[in-house]
Scaffold this motif. Sequence first.
Motif, PDB file in Angstrom:
ATOM      1  N   LEU A  45      -8.988   0.710  -2.107  1.00 55.06           N
ATOM      2  CA  LEU A  45      -8.186   1.694  -2.820  1.00 55.06           C
ATOM      3  C   LEU A  45      -8.283   3.061  -2.161  1.00 55.06           C
ATOM      4  O   LEU A  45      -9.337   3.444  -1.637  1.00 55.06           O
ATOM      5  CB  LEU A  45      -8.652   1.795  -4.276  1.00 55.06           C
ATOM      6  N   TRP A  46      -7.188   3.802  -2.175  1.00 54.04           N
ATOM      7  CA  TRP A  46      -7.161   5.154  -1.637  1.00 54.04           C
ATOM      8  C   TRP A  46      -8.063   6.046  -2.475  1.00 54.04           C
ATOM      9  O   TRP A  46      -8.302   5.817  -3.658  1.00 54.04           O
ATOM     10  CB  TRP A  46      -5.725   5.681  -1.602  1.00 54.04           C
ATOM     11  N   GLU A  47      -8.573   7.108  -1.886  1.00 51.81           N
ATOM     12  CA  GLU A  47      -9.641   7.893  -2.500  1.00 51.81           C
ATOM     13  C   GLU A  47      -9.233   8.585  -3.792  1.00 51.81           C
ATOM     14  O   GLU A  47     -10.070   8.810  -4.674  1.00 51.81           O
ATOM     15  CB  GLU A  47     -10.165   8.937  -1.507  1.00 51.81           C
ATOM     16  N   ASP A  48      -7.953   8.938  -3.951  1.00 57.27           N
ATOM     17  CA  ASP A  48      -7.525   9.646  -5.155  1.00 57.27           C
ATOM     18  C   ASP A  48      -6.820   8.735  -6.155  1.00 57.27           C
ATOM     19  O   ASP A  48      -6.121   9.200  -7.038  1.00 57.27           O
ATOM     20  CB  ASP A  48      -6.600  10.816  -4.792  1.00 57.27           C
ATOM     21  N   CYS A  49      -7.039   7.420  -6.042  1.00 55.40           N
ATOM     22  CA  CYS A  49      -6.371   6.467  -6.923  1.00 55.40           C
ATOM     23  C   CYS A  49      -6.716   6.713  -8.392  1.00 55.40           C
ATOM     24  O   CYS A  49      -5.834   6.772  -9.250  1.00 55.40           O
ATOM     25  CB  CYS A  49      -6.736   5.034  -6.524  1.00 55.40           C
ATOM     26  N   LYS A  50      -8.008   6.856  -8.686  1.00 58.82           N
ATOM     27  CA  LYS A  50      -8.443   7.053 -10.076  1.00 58.82           C
ATOM     28  C   LYS A  50      -7.948   8.402 -10.604  1.00 58.82           C
ATOM     29  O   LYS A  50      -7.492   8.512 -11.747  1.00 58.82           O
ATOM     30  CB  LYS A  50      -9.962   6.975 -10.175  1.00 58.82           C
ATOM     31  N   GLU A  51      -8.027   9.425  -9.781  1.00 58.99           N
ATOM     32  CA  GLU A  51      -7.571  10.751 -10.185  1.00 58.99           C
ATOM     33  C   GLU A  51      -6.070  10.742 -10.493  1.00 58.99           C
ATOM     34  O   GLU A  51      -5.625  11.330 -11.481  1.00 58.99           O
ATOM     35  CB  GLU A  51      -7.868  11.755  -9.080  1.00 58.99           C
ATOM     36  N   ASN A  52      -5.293  10.055  -9.645  1.00 60.10           N
ATOM     37  CA  ASN A  52      -3.850   9.982  -9.867  1.00 60.10           C
ATOM     38  C   ASN A  52      -3.518   9.162 -11.105  1.00 60.10           C
ATOM     39  O   ASN A  52      -2.568   9.470 -11.837  1.00 60.10           O
ATOM     40  CB  ASN A  52      -3.156   9.382  -8.642  1.00 60.10           C
ATOM     41  N   TYR A  53      -4.286   8.103 -11.341  1.00 52.99           N
ATOM     42  CA  TYR A  53      -4.101   7.321 -12.568  1.00 52.99           C
ATOM     43  C   TYR A  53      -4.296   8.199 -13.802  1.00 52.99           C
ATOM     44  O   TYR A  53      -3.493   8.164 -14.745  1.00 52.99           O
ATOM     45  CB  TYR A  53      -5.069   6.136 -12.610  1.00 52.99           C
ATOM     46  N   GLU A  54      -5.358   8.984 -13.795  1.00 49.13           N
ATOM     47  CA  GLU A  54      -5.642   9.850 -14.944  1.00 49.13           C
ATOM     48  C   GLU A  54      -4.539  10.883 -15.147  1.00 49.13           C
ATOM     49  O   GLU A  54      -4.178  11.216 -16.277  1.00 49.13           O
ATOM     50  CB  GLU A  54      -6.996  10.531 -14.749  1.00 49.13           C
ATOM     51  N   TYR A  55      -3.972  11.372 -14.047  1.00 46.49           N
ATOM     52  CA  TYR A  55      -2.872  12.339 -14.116  1.00 46.49           C
ATOM     53  C   TYR A  55      -1.661  11.715 -14.809  1.00 46.49           C
ATOM     54  O   TYR A  55      -1.121  12.273 -15.768  1.00 46.49           O
ATOM     55  CB  TYR A  55      -2.510  12.787 -12.698  1.00 46.49           C
ATOM     56  N   TYR A  56      -1.240  10.533 -14.330  1.00 45.05           N
ATOM     57  CA  TYR A  56      -0.070   9.883 -14.906  1.00 45.05           C
ATOM     58  C   TYR A  56      -0.350   9.378 -16.326  1.00 45.05           C
ATOM     59  O   TYR A  56       0.537   9.382 -17.183  1.00 45.05           O
ATOM     60  CB  TYR A  56       0.385   8.723 -14.019  1.00 45.05           C
ATOM     61  N   HIS A  57      -1.568   8.926 -16.562  1.00 41.09           N
ATOM     62  CA  HIS A  57      -1.935   8.449 -17.897  1.00 41.09           C
ATOM     63  C   HIS A  57      -1.774   9.570 -18.930  1.00 41.09           C
ATOM     64  O   HIS A  57      -1.232   9.348 -20.028  1.00 41.09           O
ATOM     65  CB  HIS A  57      -3.382   7.952 -17.893  1.00 41.09           C
ATOM     66  N   GLU A  58      -2.219  10.750 -18.567  1.00 42.54           N
ATOM     67  CA  GLU A  58      -2.088  11.899 -19.473  1.00 42.54           C
ATOM     68  C   GLU A  58      -0.617  12.254 -19.705  1.00 42.54           C
ATOM     69  O   GLU A  58      -0.213  12.532 -20.840  1.00 42.54           O
ATOM     70  CB  GLU A  58      -2.831  13.100 -18.892  1.00 42.54           C
ATOM     71  N   LYS A 102       0.823  -1.214   0.000  1.00 43.38           N
ATOM     72  CA  LYS A 102       0.000   0.000   0.000  1.00 43.38           C
ATOM     73  C   LYS A 102       0.854   1.259   0.000  1.00 43.38           C
ATOM     74  O   LYS A 102       0.471   2.282  -0.582  1.00 43.38           O
ATOM     75  CB  LYS A 102      -0.936   0.000   1.211  1.00 43.38           C
ATOM     76  N   PHE A 103       2.012   1.198   0.656  1.00 45.27           N
ATOM     77  CA  PHE A 103       2.900   2.354   0.678  1.00 45.27           C
ATOM     78  C   PHE A 103       3.659   2.500  -0.633  1.00 45.27           C
ATOM     79  O   PHE A 103       3.670   3.573  -1.248  1.00 45.27           O
ATOM     80  CB  PHE A 103       3.888   2.236   1.843  1.00 45.27           C
ATOM     81  N   GLN A 104       4.285   1.419  -1.077  1.00 47.13           N
ATOM     82  CA  GLN A 104       5.172   1.497  -2.239  1.00 47.13           C
ATOM     83  C   GLN A 104       4.419   1.667  -3.557  1.00 47.13           C
ATOM     84  O   GLN A 104       4.926   2.318  -4.479  1.00 47.13           O
ATOM     85  CB  GLN A 104       6.061   0.249  -2.314  1.00 47.13           C
ATOM     86  N   PHE A 105       3.242   1.099  -3.675  1.00 47.64           N
ATOM     87  CA  PHE A 105       2.500   1.165  -4.936  1.00 47.64           C
ATOM     88  C   PHE A 105       1.493   2.312  -4.982  1.00 47.64           C
ATOM     89  O   PHE A 105       0.821   2.491  -5.996  1.00 47.64           O
ATOM     90  CB  PHE A 105       1.775  -0.154  -5.207  1.00 47.64           C
ATOM     91  N   LYS A 106       1.388   3.082  -3.928  1.00 44.47           N
ATOM     92  CA  LYS A 106       0.435   4.193  -3.935  1.00 44.47           C
ATOM     93  C   LYS A 106       0.829   5.178  -5.036  1.00 44.47           C
ATOM     94  O   LYS A 106       1.964   5.661  -5.088  1.00 44.47           O
ATOM     95  CB  LYS A 106       0.415   4.893  -2.577  1.00 44.47           C
ATOM     96  N   ASN A 107      -0.101   5.487  -5.915  1.00 42.62           N
ATOM     97  CA  ASN A 107       0.224   6.266  -7.122  1.00 42.62           C
ATOM     98  C   ASN A 107       0.138   7.776  -6.888  1.00 42.62           C
ATOM     99  O   ASN A 107      -0.454   8.516  -7.678  1.00 42.62           O
ATOM    100  CB  ASN A 107      -0.678   5.863  -8.291  1.00 42.62           C
TER     101      ASN A 107
END
Length: 252
Positions: free
Chosen positions: A232-245, A86-91
């Motif tokens: 999943l942490w609450e901003d997981c999807k938001e962070n994914y979209e950030y890195y995806h872009e 959870k610590f190391q893979f948190k995006n």
Amino acid sequence: MADKSQTLIKKKERKDKEAAELTKDVKEMKNEREKTGNDGEVSSAAAGVNNGAVANSQDGDFQVEPVEIPPFEIITGDRIDPLVFKFQFKNVEYSSGRNKTFLCYLVDKGNTVDGLLRGYLEDEHTGPHAEEAFYTQCLPHYDPAIKYTVTWYVSSSPCSACAAKIAEMLKARKNLKLSIFAARLFEWEEAEVQAGLRALHASGCKLRVMKPLDFTYTWDTFVENEEQPLNLWEDCKENYEYYHEKLANILQ
């Protein structure tokens, strides 16, 4: 001068935010340890925190303090500790304190005799990186007659040096197909890192940022989760979209 001052201000803001994120994450880990009856202790080995370890002050607050930790060798295993995962893979965007690379791998050799090879590697960026160690420790006996399908789920994308080595390897080994799914992009603003990611992409490597469902799959497949689901942490999807872009812009 104005541009230089603005850059320094942004760097300070980033460091402040990194420290806040790290402190918040370690507090969360401490709470989870307490819930599971581990005396509330969070070790640096469990949290994967170095050069930014967290010490407990007299008033009970956690503060970020630099510490010297000796080099660690490459570690291999079958299942990752759930709190470490959870610590190391948190995006998160700011990943201070996450100085390891965790690489979970699946290897399909195209036959039913050997089955699917599965496991993980971790490093401390003080010796061979996990990406390089994978080929020496997990595929030491490469056979050009076998068709390899390799999938990595990594805590962060490869550095520029590793990306260049992987790209050259893929050009030389046409019978090996590699897919890399990364929780975070490592120093993606650096020109040489961007060039390395583009070289990987050009060499035929499938490169993608981990989606929320990928975190759940990795949790189920590579973590000692005791059959508990991943919250999943609450901003997981938001962070994914950030890195995806960011990755899409780099690979254009």
